[in-house]
Design a protein around this motif. Structure first.
Motif, PDB file in Angstrom:
ATOM      1  N   ARG A  85     -12.761  41.871   1.553  1.00 37.32           N
ATOM      2  CA  ARG A  85     -11.427  42.464   1.497  1.00 37.32           C
ATOM      3  C   ARG A  85     -10.525  42.047   2.666  1.00 37.32           C
ATOM      4  O   ARG A  85      -9.615  42.763   3.050  1.00 37.32           O
ATOM      5  N   ASN A  86     -10.792  40.849   3.216  1.00 34.02           N
ATOM      6  CA  ASN A  86      -9.922  40.285   4.247  1.00 34.02           C
ATOM      7  C   ASN A  86      -8.913  39.401   3.516  1.00 34.02           C
ATOM      8  O   ASN A  86      -9.082  38.190   3.420  1.00 34.02           O
ATOM      9  N   ILE A  87      -7.886  40.032   2.993  1.00 28.54           N
ATOM     10  CA  ILE A  87      -6.942  39.360   2.099  1.00 28.54           C
ATOM     11  C   ILE A  87      -6.140  38.287   2.828  1.00 28.54           C
ATOM     12  O   ILE A  87      -5.840  37.235   2.260  1.00 28.54           O
ATOM     13  N   VAL A  88      -5.803  38.509   4.097  1.00 29.67           N
ATOM     14  CA  VAL A  88      -5.045  37.509   4.852  1.00 29.67           C
ATOM     15  C   VAL A  88      -5.855  36.215   4.961  1.00 29.67           C
ATOM     16  O   VAL A  88      -5.340  35.122   4.698  1.00 29.67           O
ATOM     17  N   ALA A  89      -7.119  36.314   5.323  1.00 28.42           N
ATOM     18  CA  ALA A  89      -7.979  35.123   5.435  1.00 28.42           C
ATOM     19  C   ALA A  89      -8.223  34.512   4.064  1.00 28.42           C
ATOM     20  O   ALA A  89      -8.252  33.279   3.915  1.00 28.42           O
ATOM     21  N   HIS A  90      -8.412  35.351   3.051  1.00 28.67           N
ATOM     22  CA  HIS A  90      -8.620  34.860   1.683  1.00 28.67           C
ATOM     23  C   HIS A  90      -7.426  34.018   1.241  1.00 28.67           C
ATOM     24  O   HIS A  90      -7.585  32.887   0.794  1.00 28.67           O
ATOM     25  N   ARG A  91      -6.241  34.578   1.388  1.00 25.43           N
ATOM     26  CA  ARG A  91      -5.023  33.884   0.970  1.00 25.43           C
ATOM     27  C   ARG A  91      -4.857  32.564   1.739  1.00 25.43           C
ATOM     28  O   ARG A  91      -4.568  31.531   1.144  1.00 25.43           O
ATOM     29  N   ALA A  92      -5.066  32.590   3.040  1.00 26.66           N
ATOM     30  CA  ALA A  92      -4.888  31.388   3.861  1.00 26.66           C
ATOM     31  C   ALA A  92      -5.870  30.289   3.458  1.00 26.66           C
ATOM     32  O   ALA A  92      -5.477  29.117   3.322  1.00 26.66           O
ATOM     33  N   ASN A  93      -7.126  30.645   3.249  1.00 27.96           N
ATOM     34  CA  ASN A  93      -8.126  29.636   2.866  1.00 27.96           C
ATOM     35  C   ASN A  93      -7.859  29.067   1.481  1.00 27.96           C
ATOM     36  O   ASN A  93      -7.989  27.859   1.262  1.00 27.96           O
ATOM     37  N   MET A  94      -7.490  29.918   0.542  1.00 29.11           N
ATOM     38  CA  MET A  94      -7.274  29.441  -0.822  1.00 29.11           C
ATOM     39  C   MET A  94      -5.997  28.607  -0.934  1.00 29.11           C
ATOM     40  O   MET A  94      -6.003  27.549  -1.572  1.00 29.11           O
TER      41      MET A  94
END
Length: 164
Positions: A85-94
């Motif tokens: 649920r680390n959405i900031v890191a998820h969004r940045a990586n994707m």
């Protein structure tokens, strides 16, 4: 050009990645549809990256293979970030992974001697049919998994007066 099944599958999977990516990046809701399209995108992305190691020109790896290795890491980090649920890191990586494959596609589509420019020169009809099939199947996937909106029930108010 002699297209091996590996090159053909790699190109088709890359087209799926390119089309599916913006569907999730620009959708406002992060729901079941986002997860299904996301898992499909991640699967295609892994296939594109891993299959690239079987496509070697003149017996040497290129910078694209380095990008593939790096992308495997960033997609995995993005997936783990979403699970945590680390959405900031998820969004940045994707998004970063998507930008990387878009750059690789531009190179593969414009560099002389690469498979895509040769296909476009030798058999543009096949290229158009493959692109159309990818777009149609992505559209079908989206229609199959998108949320169904149901009209809200009409509230009837009884005033006690006869209708006019």
């Amino acid at each position: 050009m002699d297209w091996s099944p590996l090159i053909a599958a790699h190109v088709v999977a890359a087209l799926y990645v390119l089309v599916l990516g913006p569907l999730n990046i620009f959708r406002r809701r992060r729901d079941r549809t986002h997860r299904i399209i996301g898992y499909t995108w991640v699967s295609a992305m892994y296939f594109v990256c891993v299959s690239s190691f079987g496509i070697v020109t003149d017996g040497h790896f290129s910078w694209l293979h380095g990008l593939s290795a790096f992308t495997i890491i960033t997609v995995t980090l993005g997936l783990v970030s979403a699970i945590r649920r680390n959405i900031v890191a998820h969004r940045a990586n994707m998004i970063g992974s998507y930008i990387g494959i878009a750059i690789a596609f531009v190179f593969a589509a414009t560099a002389p001697g690469r498979a895509i420019p040769l296909l476009l020169a030798d058999d543009p009809g096949t290229a158009v049919v493959v692109a159309a099939l990818v777009l149609l199947t992505v559209g079908g996937l989206y229609l199959a998994v998108r949320p169904r909106t149901v009209a809200a029930p009409v509230k009837v108010v009884h005033t006690g007066k006869a209708p006019v």
